[in-house]
Enzyme design. Sequence first.
Site, PDB file in Angstrom:
ATOM      1  N   SER A   1      -3.554  12.715  -9.854  1.00 22.07           N
ATOM      2  CA  SER A   1      -2.137  12.526  -9.537  1.00 22.07           C
ATOM      3  C   SER A   1      -1.824  11.044  -9.443  1.00 22.07           C
ATOM      4  O   SER A   1      -2.731  10.199  -9.389  1.00 22.07           O
ATOM      5  CB  SER A   1      -1.792  13.240  -8.230  1.00 22.07           C
ATOM      6  OG  SER A   1      -2.678  12.857  -7.192  1.00 22.07           O
TER       7      SER A   1
ATOM      8  N   GLU B   1       0.983   8.009  -7.702  1.00 19.64           N
ATOM      9  CA  GLU B   1       1.998   7.695  -6.698  1.00 19.64           C
ATOM     10  C   GLU B   1       2.938   6.593  -7.180  1.00 19.64           C
ATOM     11  O   GLU B   1       2.507   5.604  -7.776  1.00 19.64           O
ATOM     12  CB  GLU B   1       1.322   7.258  -5.401  1.00 19.64           C
ATOM     13  CG  GLU B   1       2.311   6.887  -4.287  1.00 19.64           C
ATOM     14  CD  GLU B   1       1.602   6.634  -2.976  1.00 19.64           C
ATOM     15  OE1 GLU B   1       1.022   7.607  -2.445  1.00 19.64           O
ATOM     16  OE2 GLU B   1       1.620   5.483  -2.508  1.00 19.64           O
TER      17      GLU B   1
ATOM     18  N   ALA C   1       9.301   2.808   5.883  1.00 21.10           N
ATOM     19  CA  ALA C   1       9.099   2.825   7.331  1.00 21.10           C
ATOM     20  C   ALA C   1      10.353   3.308   8.040  1.00 21.10           C
ATOM     21  O   ALA C   1      11.451   2.840   7.782  1.00 21.10           O
ATOM     22  CB  ALA C   1       8.728   1.423   7.820  1.00 21.10           C
TER      23      ALA C   1
ATOM     24  N   HIS D   1       6.885  12.084  -0.195  1.00 19.62           N
ATOM     25  CA  HIS D   1       6.347  11.780   1.126  1.00 19.62           C
ATOM     26  C   HIS D   1       7.431  12.104   2.146  1.00 19.62           C
ATOM     27  O   HIS D   1       8.598  11.748   1.956  1.00 19.62           O
ATOM     28  CB  HIS D   1       5.989  10.301   1.241  1.00 19.62           C
ATOM     29  CG  HIS D   1       4.790   9.904   0.441  1.00 19.62           C
ATOM     30  ND1 HIS D   1       3.990   8.842   0.791  1.00 19.62           N
ATOM     31  CD2 HIS D   1       4.246  10.416  -0.693  1.00 19.62           C
ATOM     32  CE1 HIS D   1       3.001   8.718  -0.081  1.00 19.62           C
ATOM     33  NE2 HIS D   1       3.148   9.658  -0.994  1.00 19.62           N
TER      34      HIS D   1
ATOM     35  N   ARG E   1       2.810  10.831   9.371  1.00 17.34           N
ATOM     36  CA  ARG E   1       3.488  10.298  10.545  1.00 17.34           C
ATOM     37  C   ARG E   1       4.474   9.233  10.116  1.00 17.34           C
ATOM     38  O   ARG E   1       5.622   9.201  10.535  1.00 17.34           O
ATOM     39  CB  ARG E   1       2.479   9.711  11.539  1.00 17.34           C
ATOM     40  CG  ARG E   1       3.124   9.287  12.852  1.00 17.34           C
ATOM     41  CD  ARG E   1       2.293   8.287  13.612  1.00 17.34           C
ATOM     42  NE  ARG E   1       2.279   6.975  12.962  1.00 17.34           N
ATOM     43  CZ  ARG E   1       1.820   5.874  13.532  1.00 17.34           C
ATOM     44  NH1 ARG E   1       1.295   5.922  14.755  1.00 17.34           N
ATOM     45  NH2 ARG E   1       1.839   4.721  12.891  1.00 17.34           N
ATOM     46  N   GLY E   2       4.005   8.308   9.286  1.00 19.02           N
ATOM     47  CA  GLY E   2       4.846   7.220   8.827  1.00 19.02           C
ATOM     48  C   GLY E   2       4.770   6.008   9.729  1.00 19.02           C
ATOM     49  O   GLY E   2       4.219   6.060  10.835  1.00 19.02           O
ATOM     50  N   ASP E   3       5.324   4.920   9.243  1.00 22.66           N
ATOM     51  CA  ASP E   3       5.312   3.659   9.983  1.00 22.66           C
ATOM     52  C   ASP E   3       6.612   3.476  10.745  1.00 22.66           C
ATOM     53  O   ASP E   3       7.690   3.848  10.268  1.00 22.66           O
ATOM     54  CB  ASP E   3       5.133   2.479   9.024  1.00 22.66           C
ATOM     55  CG  ASP E   3       3.806   2.541   8.288  1.00 22.66           C
ATOM     56  OD1 ASP E   3       2.806   2.925   8.922  1.00 22.66           O
ATOM     57  OD2 ASP E   3       3.780   2.218   7.081  1.00 22.66           O
TER      58      ASP E   3
ATOM     59  N   LYS F   1      -4.770  17.792  12.040  1.00 19.68           N
ATOM     60  CA  LYS F   1      -3.840  17.984  10.921  1.00 19.68           C
ATOM     61  C   LYS F   1      -4.295  19.130  10.022  1.00 19.68           C
ATOM     62  O   LYS F   1      -3.475  19.936   9.562  1.00 19.68           O
ATOM     63  CB  LYS F   1      -3.725  16.699  10.098  1.00 19.68           C
ATOM     64  CG  LYS F   1      -3.011  15.568  10.814  1.00 19.68           C
ATOM     65  CD  LYS F   1      -2.734  14.396   9.894  1.00 19.68           C
ATOM     66  CE  LYS F   1      -3.964  13.622   9.529  1.00 19.68           C
ATOM     67  NZ  LYS F   1      -3.642  12.362   8.803  1.00 19.68           N
TER      68      LYS F   1
ATOM     69  N   GLN G   1      -6.436   6.977   2.088  1.00 20.03           N
ATOM     70  CA  GLN G   1      -6.038   5.588   1.912  1.00 20.03           C
ATOM     71  C   GLN G   1      -6.950   4.988   0.850  1.00 20.03           C
ATOM     72  O   GLN G   1      -8.092   5.435   0.683  1.00 20.03           O
ATOM     73  CB  GLN G   1      -6.204   4.840   3.238  1.00 20.03           C
ATOM     74  CG  GLN G   1      -5.910   3.365   3.181  1.00 20.03           C
ATOM     75  CD  GLN G   1      -4.484   3.086   2.793  1.00 20.03           C
ATOM     76  OE1 GLN G   1      -4.208   2.903   1.607  1.00 20.03           O
ATOM     77  NE2 GLN G   1      -3.582   3.084   3.754  1.00 20.03           N
TER      78      GLN G   1
ATOM     79  N   PHE H   1      -1.735  -6.016   1.819  1.00 18.57           N
ATOM     80  CA  PHE H   1      -1.741  -4.567   2.051  1.00 18.57           C
ATOM     81  C   PHE H   1      -2.944  -4.146   2.882  1.00 18.57           C
ATOM     82  O   PHE H   1      -2.836  -3.333   3.798  1.00 18.57           O
ATOM     83  CB  PHE H   1      -1.778  -3.813   0.714  1.00 18.57           C
ATOM     84  CG  PHE H   1      -0.487  -3.829  -0.055  1.00 18.57           C
ATOM     85  CD1 PHE H   1       0.684  -4.318   0.499  1.00 18.57           C
ATOM     86  CD2 PHE H   1      -0.448  -3.341  -1.347  1.00 18.57           C
ATOM     87  CE1 PHE H   1       1.867  -4.327  -0.224  1.00 18.57           C
ATOM     88  CE2 PHE H   1       0.739  -3.339  -2.076  1.00 18.57           C
ATOM     89  CZ  PHE H   1       1.889  -3.843  -1.516  1.00 18.57           C
TER      90      PHE H   1
ATOM     91  N   HIS I   1      -6.282  10.188  -6.787  1.00 19.05           N
ATOM     92  CA  HIS I   1      -4.861   9.891  -6.625  1.00 19.05           C
ATOM     93  C   HIS I   1      -4.683   8.398  -6.866  1.00 19.05           C
ATOM     94  O   HIS I   1      -5.251   7.579  -6.140  1.00 19.05           O
ATOM     95  CB  HIS I   1      -4.406  10.268  -5.212  1.00 19.05           C
ATOM     96  CG  HIS I   1      -2.933  10.118  -4.984  1.00 19.05           C
ATOM     97  ND1 HIS I   1      -2.008  10.982  -5.540  1.00 19.05           N
ATOM     98  CD2 HIS I   1      -2.222   9.221  -4.248  1.00 19.05           C
ATOM     99  CE1 HIS I   1      -0.793  10.622  -5.145  1.00 19.05           C
ATOM    100  NE2 HIS I   1      -0.894   9.550  -4.377  1.00 19.05           N
TER     101      HIS I   1
END
Length: 284
Positions: A9, A11, A45, A71, A101-103, A160, A171, A211, A261
């Site tokens: 996949s 992104e 974010a 996402h 969760r996200g930033d 989760k 990641q 990053f 990914h």
Amino acid sequence: MSNQERVFSVEFFPPKDDAGAERLAKARKRLGALKPEFYSVTFGAGGSTRDRTLETVKDIIQNDGIPAAPHVSCISSTKDELRDLLSTYRDIGVDRIVALRGDLPSGTKHSGGDFRYASELVEFVRAEFGDQFKLEVAAYPEFHPQAPSAEKDLENFKTKVDAGANTAITQYFYNVDAYVAFMERVEAMGITIPIIPGIMPITNYTQIMRFSEMCGAEIPRYIRKRMEAFGDDKDSIRKFGIEVATRLTDELLEKGAPGIHFYSMNQAGPTEQIWNDLDLNNRR
């Protein structure tokens, strides 16, 4: 690590302007020829790109013939907001969500929403929508930078999975041993879902260092030293960065990884080169 068919996949992130949208359209067209399992589309974010994420997902579904997985971040979101957003995604044909969760938005310490953790989002989606969505969650072979310990990070990951995740995407990382060790630990905990490695081809040394400082991904010393030696030679940095990602991808697949990914950064070239050089369509 898996006997199932591999999943490959890609992104993307939502473009900020017309020029970015044009670049993304070209990248999607080139990468679409490779027949990835799905495209994922990131989320800024605190929900800062929610509308652009939705519009990008709609465009992919309408024009690319490839499934799109948005996402969805629960930080700063209420249950009503997420219920409406997920209903919209369901109604336009989305059947896969990357649940995060996200930033937090820059400069804030509290989400202000109804959720604190990705596991709560997974629970919410399962309670509200049953099995209408396949749920992808994040995994951190080198451990989440905000986790108090490696053990706690593994516990959070298991929470989760137990909440109803189908698959995990890691990641990005550049150390195969980190992934192998992570897989051994989660398998010992009874976790059996596919955990797909995330690969970030290095095309910009300054960018990848920035990053990596934020997300906790380690850049091995040999890579850093080689990149530093190239100085401002962007072509050599790009060539070496793609070579690193190609070797990493090949080794992970040889060790049984259930797919890859690709974090494309809205560029077709690096992912396309790795995909074709490794003949990934014949390694599914």
